[in-house]
Scaffold this active site. Sequence first.
Site, mmCIF file in Angstrom:
data_model
loop_
_atom_site.group_PDB
_atom_site.id
_atom_site.type_symbol
_atom_site.label_atom_id
_atom_site.label_comp_id
_atom_site.label_asym_id
_atom_site.label_seq_id
_atom_site.Cartn_x
_atom_site.Cartn_y
_atom_site.Cartn_z
ATOM 1 N N ASP A 295 0.829 -1.203 0.000
ATOM 2 C CA ASP A 295 0.000 0.000 0.000
ATOM 3 C C ASP A 295 0.870 1.262 0.000
ATOM 4 O O ASP A 295 1.945 1.292 0.610
ATOM 5 C CB ASP A 295 -0.899 -0.027 1.237
ATOM 6 C CG ASP A 295 -1.968 1.040 1.209
ATOM 7 O OD1 ASP A 295 -2.594 1.221 0.159
ATOM 8 O OD2 ASP A 295 -2.177 1.690 2.247
ATOM 9 N N GLU A 342 1.143 -0.371 -5.044
ATOM 10 C CA GLU A 342 0.007 0.549 -5.135
ATOM 11 C C GLU A 342 0.584 1.933 -5.392
ATOM 12 O O GLU A 342 1.000 2.631 -4.471
ATOM 13 C CB GLU A 342 -0.800 0.505 -3.834
ATOM 14 C CG GLU A 342 -2.120 1.271 -3.892
ATOM 15 C CD GLU A 342 -1.972 2.734 -3.514
ATOM 16 O OE1 GLU A 342 -1.877 3.585 -4.432
ATOM 17 O OE2 GLU A 342 -1.951 3.019 -2.316
ATOM 18 N N ASP A 394 -11.301 1.452 -1.720
ATOM 19 C CA ASP A 394 -11.410 2.849 -1.308
ATOM 20 C C ASP A 394 -12.247 3.693 -2.267
ATOM 21 O O ASP A 394 -12.444 4.892 -2.021
ATOM 22 C CB ASP A 394 -10.018 3.484 -1.210
ATOM 23 C CG ASP A 394 -9.316 3.145 0.095
ATOM 24 O OD1 ASP A 394 -10.009 2.826 1.078
ATOM 25 O OD2 ASP A 394 -8.078 3.206 0.132
#
Length: 499
Positions: A295, A342, A394
């Site tokens: 992430d 990401e 998200d």
Amino acid sequence: MRSCGVLMHITSLPSPCGTGTLGKEAYKFVDFLKKAGQTYWQILPVGPTGFGDSPYQSYSAFAGNPLLIDLDMLAEEGLISADDKDMELLRRKESFADFGQLFSFKRLILAKACAAFKEKADPSQTADFKEFCRKNAWWLDDYALFMSLKYFFKQKMWTLWDDEYRLRDKKTLEEYSEKHSDDIEVWKFMQYKFIRQYKALKKYANKRGIKIYGDMPIYVSMDSSDIWASPEMFMLDSDRRPVKVAGCPPDDFSPTGQLWGNPLYDWDYMEKDGYKWWISRVKYSAKLFDLTRIDHFRGFESFYAIPAEDETAEHGEWLKGPSMKLFKAIKDALGDVPLVAEDLGFLTDDVKDMLREAGYPGMNVLEFGFGGDDSGYLPHNYVKNSVVYIGTHDNETALGWYRGLDKKGKKRVRKYLGLSKGASDSEIVWALIRLAYSSVSEGCVIQMQDLLCLDNSARMNIPSTIGGGNWAWRLKGGECTPELAKKMKKLAKTYYRAG
């Protein structure tokens, strides 16, 4: 290799006990993915969740979430009674407003299971548990002690504990550990059962040709055993309070930015230490997952640091991260670990260079590509070494996102998809899915909510918000139909992604 998969967290599986588990519904979902021609099941972080139920704010970077332990499996082992009164309360899922309330019941049941295990386990089972504790002592001892203390202090953040506990006075902790050894053992037992159930599911999935695609948050929660046990690795003051915290600067999606609040790493200290903690973390993740998404990858090149006392992310500054020094250290220690970066958000040339040098696949999000200019998120700009999504956990669901566009935006989408004004909602969503599948990206992952054409009431998370249904979406029994699997497999075969 071209492949496809589905994004759905384990907690979103159907369950009579408030949240999905590693039990029979997980195995049924693996079977569905196999029938649908998929290769990957992408899940969110599996760590124990704290305030706000976010899997990105965990009590440990290494522990598993006890909520995912399947109680029916424990009942089959004879460790709990299927008609236990606390089990009955758990089955009334409508009575649970959040994971914390749910865990208050599940913790009691798991403690009973631990007591039964100690009483009934044969010598080989006892030896297996002890060996698990020995092999994982490097993180498990601190975690189990941390969680025992957390409940001793009525679940307050460790920063609010009495100083001798907060600052880890050796004698105090030794005395506490001796006095509360049974409770500490329960927390270790939870991890033992989590990992045994998880590995059994992963083994089943791998035999069926399904790989588990996991997620590693870049930061750890302030209220975690990692920071409590190793404060020297983080930007804390002499009283172990954060100096600067993590987040994202203001942008079109968030006018005041995103204030995550996680303490930042002391990268100078970590470099001197040879990045040992990060190497251990990536190594442990590689045992849990066949593929791991890191992430906020751009944060390794430079990261946004916000004064800890600020209430918004508007006044942060960019500071340099370890960049390739970290990833070279990881490769030297572990070899080529399967990772996905990401790389969404504001990317400088330095970040792009770091990703190129690291060689990891990046991410493409279709929802970001229809803003009116050629932003790079539309398929004609993709490179093979990437994974394409319509949206992630998200983002809005595909249907919710499309419905929220103005007339110009909707026309832009239909034009790119080659659809008429009269196209139905489901046609729009499946055209977006087809667009992702047809792209040059070697990986393609679609949210389960989009495969079901659900609106924003099924959205998994709204960043920078707490509550409001975040992390609460559940798949209903019977939604993974043979017809849906057949439709997905046909698409996978058409675009040479079938597993």
